[in-house]
Enzyme design. Structure first.
Site, PDB file in Angstrom:
ATOM      1  N   SER A 295       1.172  -1.291  -0.361  1.00  0.00           N
ATOM      2  CA  SER A 295       0.557   0.040   0.364  1.00  0.00           C
ATOM      3  C   SER A 295       0.943   1.361   0.082  1.00  0.00           C
ATOM      4  CB  SER A 295      -0.857  -0.462   1.540  1.00  0.00           C
ATOM      5  OG  SER A 295      -2.295   0.807   0.471  1.00  0.00           O
ATOM      6  N   ASP A 306       9.507   5.143 -10.193  1.00  0.00           N
ATOM      7  CA  ASP A 306       9.027   6.145 -11.474  1.00  0.00           C
ATOM      8  C   ASP A 306       9.940   6.859 -11.134  1.00  0.00           C
ATOM      9  OD1 ASP A 306       7.832   3.591 -11.303  1.00  0.00           O
ATOM     10  OD2 ASP A 306       5.520   4.100 -11.749  1.00  0.00           O
ATOM     11  N   LYS A 320      -0.704  -4.345  -3.461  1.00  0.00           N
ATOM     12  CA  LYS A 320      -2.078  -3.272  -3.014  1.00  0.00           C
ATOM     13  C   LYS A 320      -2.233  -2.500  -3.238  1.00  0.00           C
ATOM     14  CE  LYS A 320      -5.227  -2.268   1.117  1.00  0.00           C
ATOM     15  NZ  LYS A 320      -5.299  -0.832   0.609  1.00  0.00           N
TER      16      LYS A 320
END
Length: 577
Positions: A295, A306, A320
């Site tokens: 999460s 990223d 998740k």
């Protein structure tokens, strides 16, 4: 017997609410009919059972069972929280503070024992120690009590006195009256400098003030002029999304998209961007993850990956990619509902399990590798959706041998640490603490006569062979070979304490360190055994290697497609009182 009042107020209330939603355009007439019909059926079933069932029923328990069953078909994160469980829910998901004495507990042979002591809180100040038996609380006998029941007795109002009857080994029981205090569970459980002049921050959860705690830790570490920062998110099950965004902002420039959430309703769609000038935008950064990082942990690790701001090291994260929101219900209860999926800067969603398309037996489908989609990081490296955050540098997870697991499970390492602490007044330098051969052999001697039987994979295969051979009436023919092989396995297991000495010694040192320096001691004595941490230090000490990973050159152009692994649902460990 519980009586049902005349009429059906549940139905009347539902129709009123439904009419409002119909007027708002959120439901159609067909929706309204189906909802009204099914709620009427539910209320009628309950009414008939309540009136006619042979025994009395617990109304609250029955309704909660029905609600839980209804939500079970959605996902594990959508749940109903009744008033009786509200305080535990807040402690688990929101707050980091409660009033108690600062201990962890466990049950053994129906008796309650102290497992851990929180440094600086009432229990430590009263000289309560790990291994002490908790006999009574406020004159209530604890024999047969569960950990939850005992925890409720330990907790109470700040400043209130609690009377404990404690027993330590063979000593006579003693009574201690202790004043409860606010016990703070920090999000950041440890920070400090580690080998290679690197700053290390261990973040256990993303509850209230998590970003402030990371900021405090980072500011303190900057004074030591570290060559890099290691943010450890291993086994961090997540928490508050906004805290994750703030933590990313500590390392990433202002006005950068960190995460977007997209749901069925327009007002649940939102883009979270960095809002402030970063505290440390340039220093080399590594994020550690494992199969229980979930999460909010995946938002931080995935966003920094990223944006090519950090190298991710460890094992693939849990996967998740769902966002929950709580909604208040009547009678001080609430419901937590999955309202959206989240997408990190490359555009990928890390959700690994597809709860919307289950198999006929109700089991959940994991997205196959063939359906994973590639995305690009800021520097053009390939990353994939649908399967957690895959590390830039994978490290093989540590798995302890069967004998080691048996020693832990039978609490023999825990017990020996208590015995060691009772006979060794102090340990001076915990970072350099190391059990020598003589001390390890003393532990082996201590195990003589103790029951720590265990079955290895080979034992299980051999037992299965005997079962099958017996069933096929062939066992007598292979019995001599079977017994010879069994004898060799028994001889091999006799050497397990020496063969697996390094990992057993690691856990012994970890447990012993906690007797002197509490949780901080566990971290510092374990650093020398931490393979993920060692990889992080090596990576940041080599600027060419670091640059090669972050710019996708050499052997680091693509982050490999993750291979399927099993991961347990992440949980946050809760203290007892």
């Amino acid at each position: 017997m519980n009586k049902v009042p005349a009429g059906n107020p549940l139905k009347k209330l539902t129709i009123t609410a439904a009419a409002l939603l119909l007027a708002a355009g959120l439901w159609s007439f067909d929706d309204l009919f189906e909802i009204s019909k099914n709620l009427d059926v539910f209320a009628s079933v309950y009414k008939e059972v309540n009136l006619n069932y042979v025994d009395d029923i617990n109304t609250s328990k029955m309704i909660k069972t029905g609600v839980d069953a209804m939500l079970d078909g959605l996902d594990p994160y959508t749940e109903f929280v009744p008033e009786s469980e509200l305080e535990d829910y807040k402690l688990h998901y929101i707050n980091t503070q409660y009033a108690g004495i600062g201990v962890g507990i466990f049950v053994r042979d129906q008796k309650v024992y102290i497992s851990d002591i929180a440094e600086g809180y009432p229990a430590q100040k009263a000289d309560i120690r790990a291994g002490d038996q908790l006999v009574k609380i406020n004159d209530i006998d604890l024999i047969g009590k569960t950990t939850d029941e005992t925890s409720q007795l330990l907790k109470g109002g700040k400043g209130a006195m609690v009377k404990l009857l404690l027993k330590r080994r063979d000593e006579a029981p003693v009574v201690k009256s202790i004043t409860r205090a606010d016990i703070r569970q920090p999000n950041v459980s440890y920070y400090g400098m580690v080998k290679g002049n690197m700053g290390y921050i261990r973040l256990d959860k993303f509850l209230e003030n998590a970003a402030d705690e990371v900021t405090t830790a980072l500011t303190s570490l900057q004074k030591s002029h570290p060559q890099g920062i290691i943010l450890d998110l291993r086994s961090n099950g997540g928490g508050i999304l906004q805290e994750a965004v703030k933590i990313v902002n500590l390392f990433v420039e202002r006005d950068v998209t960190v995460v977007s959430q997209k749901g069925k309703l327009q007002d649940k769609n939102f883009v979270y961007r960095t809002l402030s000038t970063p505290l440390e935008p340039n220093l080399p950064l590594v994020v550690l993850v494992n199969g229980r990082s979930a999460s909010a942990s995946e938002i931080v690790a995935g966003a920094l990956q990223d944006l090519d701001r950090a190298v991710v090291i460890g094992q693939r994260s849990y996967g998740k990619g769902l966002v929950q929101q709580t909604f208040s219900l009547p009678y001080n209860s609430l419901v937590k509902i999955t309202i959206a999926k989240y997408f990190i800067p490359s555009g990928r969603c890390v959700q690994a399990l597809d709860y919307a398309h289950r198999r006929k037996d109700g089991s959940v489908v994991r997205l196959p590798d063939s359906l994973l989609h590639p995305y690009k990081t800021r520097n053009g490296r390939a990353v994939y959706d649908g399967s957690g955050v895959y590390p830039d540098l994978p490290v093989k997870p540590e798995r302890f041998a069967d004998v080691t697991q048996a020693l832990v499970g039978k609490l023999l390492i825990f017990d020996y640490a208590n015995l060691y602490a009772a006979t060794h007044p102090k340990v001076s330098d915990i970072k350099a603490f190391n059990l020598n051969d003589e001390e390890y052999n003393a532990f082996v001697k201590y195990l003589n006569g103790k029951n720590y039987s265990y079955s290895t994979a080979s034992d299980k295969v051999l037992a299965a062979l005997k079962t099958e051979a017996t069933r096929e009436k062939q066992f007598n023919e292979i019995k001599p070979e079977y017994e010879a092989l069994q004898a060799k396995l028994t001889q091999s297991k006799a050497n397990d304490l020496q063969q697996h000495k390094p990992e057993i010694k690691q856990l012994l040192e970890n447990e012993i360190a906690a007797r002197y320096y509490y949780e901080k001691g566990r971290f510092e004595v374990n650093f020398k055994y931490d393979h993920d941490l060692a990889e992080a230090v090596r990576t940041m000490q080599s600027k060419p290697r670091l640059d090669s990973i972050l710019h996708g050159t050499g052997n680091y152009g693509t982050i490999g497609k993750p291979q399927p692994v099993l991961a347990a649902t992440a949980t946050i460990k809760q203290p007892a009182g």
